[in-house]
Design an enzyme around this catalytic site. Structure first.
Site, PDB file in Angstrom:
ATOM      1  N   HIS A 125      15.989  40.831 118.458  1.00 19.39           N
ATOM      2  CA  HIS A 125      15.864  41.162 117.037  1.00 19.39           C
ATOM      3  C   HIS A 125      14.783  40.370 116.302  1.00 19.39           C
ATOM      4  CE1 HIS A 125      19.268  43.917 116.751  1.00 19.39           C
ATOM      5  NE2 HIS A 125      19.942  43.088 117.531  1.00 19.39           N
ATOM      6  N   GLU A 176      13.130  41.504 114.033  1.00 16.57           N
ATOM      7  CA  GLU A 176      13.140  41.964 112.635  1.00 16.57           C
ATOM      8  C   GLU A 176      14.147  41.208 111.772  1.00 16.57           C
ATOM      9  OE1 GLU A 176      16.637  44.229 114.283  1.00 16.57           O
ATOM     10  OE2 GLU A 176      14.697  43.511 115.039  1.00 16.57           O
ATOM     11  N   CYS A 226      16.907  46.974 120.386  1.00  9.40           N
ATOM     12  CA  CYS A 226      18.240  46.544 120.814  1.00  9.40           C
ATOM     13  C   CYS A 226      18.985  47.713 121.470  1.00  9.40           C
ATOM     14  CB  CYS A 226      19.008  45.925 119.647  1.00  9.40           C
ATOM     15  SG  CYS A 226      20.393  44.886 120.228  1.00  9.40           S
TER      16      CYS A 226
END
Length: 307
Positions: A237, A239, A144
């Site tokens: 994202h 994750e 990011c």
């Protein structure tokens, strides 16, 4: 092999309960192999949540991983207990001074994307980190804002403010099915997005050394490979936990901050219903492929990294 974590790190218990293979430092010492050294430069305010998210992904591998937590030297976090930071994190200045080398380094995002890069209080030290990776890290993964900062530093690709926040789960196309990083990927996949800025595909394409691997018609380029600097940049994202976007949405609603319901996240876009995770398998694929690629290409003698 499992990921090696200090047994008193919160992620140890969290991942153990989830069935992720973890081992204590004592167990790891009894194995006659060299673990991969993976560092996490954690710029996110919720340090423990972020540790868990990345440890979960890189721990789902057959390799032994030694996971190291790193922070910016002078920046003080307000959202994580000082005791946790003192016990588990080392400042970058100390890591650099000792001449340590890593097989892989993840540089997270940070909620400061509205600021010009040069206005970030730790920007000069972060530039040091980027340059240090070229001699002391075999492969770097910028996530990011961290990925945007890296691609800007090395190639001058700018970030651009959006009129409205890109917020939700968006479909991304597989632009390079032959890439080692996309082994097992579908032709498209869903990825959580939460940002006020974007990178322009045309500006990335103008740099011959860069290759876009994942991209979205709605929210632009996502995953970019930079072989020259042994780096990957991801602007979204993978994750995120199932409820991370919900936490961000609920926080903004509670604070009275104008925010749209995250797109394609809640069933029928109804925030009263539990969100659905539709990215978990591809998240594990991507980070597992990265770890595998690091393992297959790194040096056995860590002193040779960066040479």
């Amino acid at each position: 092999m499992p990921i090696k974590l200090p047994s008193d790190l919160p992620a140890f218990d969290v991942l153990s309960r989830e069935g992720v293979m973890v081992m204590s430092e004592d167990q790891a010492a009894r194995q006659d192999i060299r673990p991969l050294r993976i560092g996490l430069l954690n710029l996110m305010p919720k340090k423990i949540q972020t540790e868990n998210q990345f440890a979960r992904l890189i721990g789902a591998t057959a390799l032994q991983i030694e996971f190291s937590l790193i922070r910016m030297s002078e920046h003080q976090t307000k959202n994580t207990a000082a005791e946790h930071m003192a016990e588990f994190y080392r400042p970058f200045s100390e890591v650099k001074a000792t001449g340590e080398k890593f097989d892989g380094l993840i540089i997270t995002g940070a909620p400061i994307e509205h600021l010009p890069f040069e206005d970030v209080t730790y920007w000069q030290e972060l530039i040091e980190v980027f340059e240090w990776t070229q001699t002391n890290v075999h492969s770097t993964f910028g996530v990011c804002w961290g990925g945007m900062a890296m691609i800007n530093h090395f190639h001058g690709v700018r970030k651009h403010m959006l009129d409205a926040k890109a917020f939700g789960c968006f479909r991304h196309r597989n632009m390079d099915p032959a890439s080692h990083y996309l082994r097992g990927f579908s032709d498209d996949c869903v990825i959580p997005v939460s940002r006020w800025t974007e990178m322009k595909q045309a500006e990335i394409d103008a740099v011959p050394a860069l290759k876009t691997l994942l991209s979205s018609d709605e929210v632009g380029p996502c995953l970019v490979e930079d072989p020259e600097h042994r780096a990957l940049y991801i602007f979204n994202h993978f994750e995120y936990d199932s409820d991370t976007l919900k936490q961000e949405y609920d926080r903004d609603v509670a604070n009275g901050t104008p925010i749209n319901v995250p797109c394609n996240y809640y069933p029928d876009d109804d925030p009263s219903r539990p969100p659905q995770n539709r990215w978990r398998s591809h998240a594990h694929l991507l980070y597992g492929n990265w770890i595998t690629e690091v393992y297959e290409t790194t040096h056995y003698d860590m002193n040779d990294i960066g040479r």
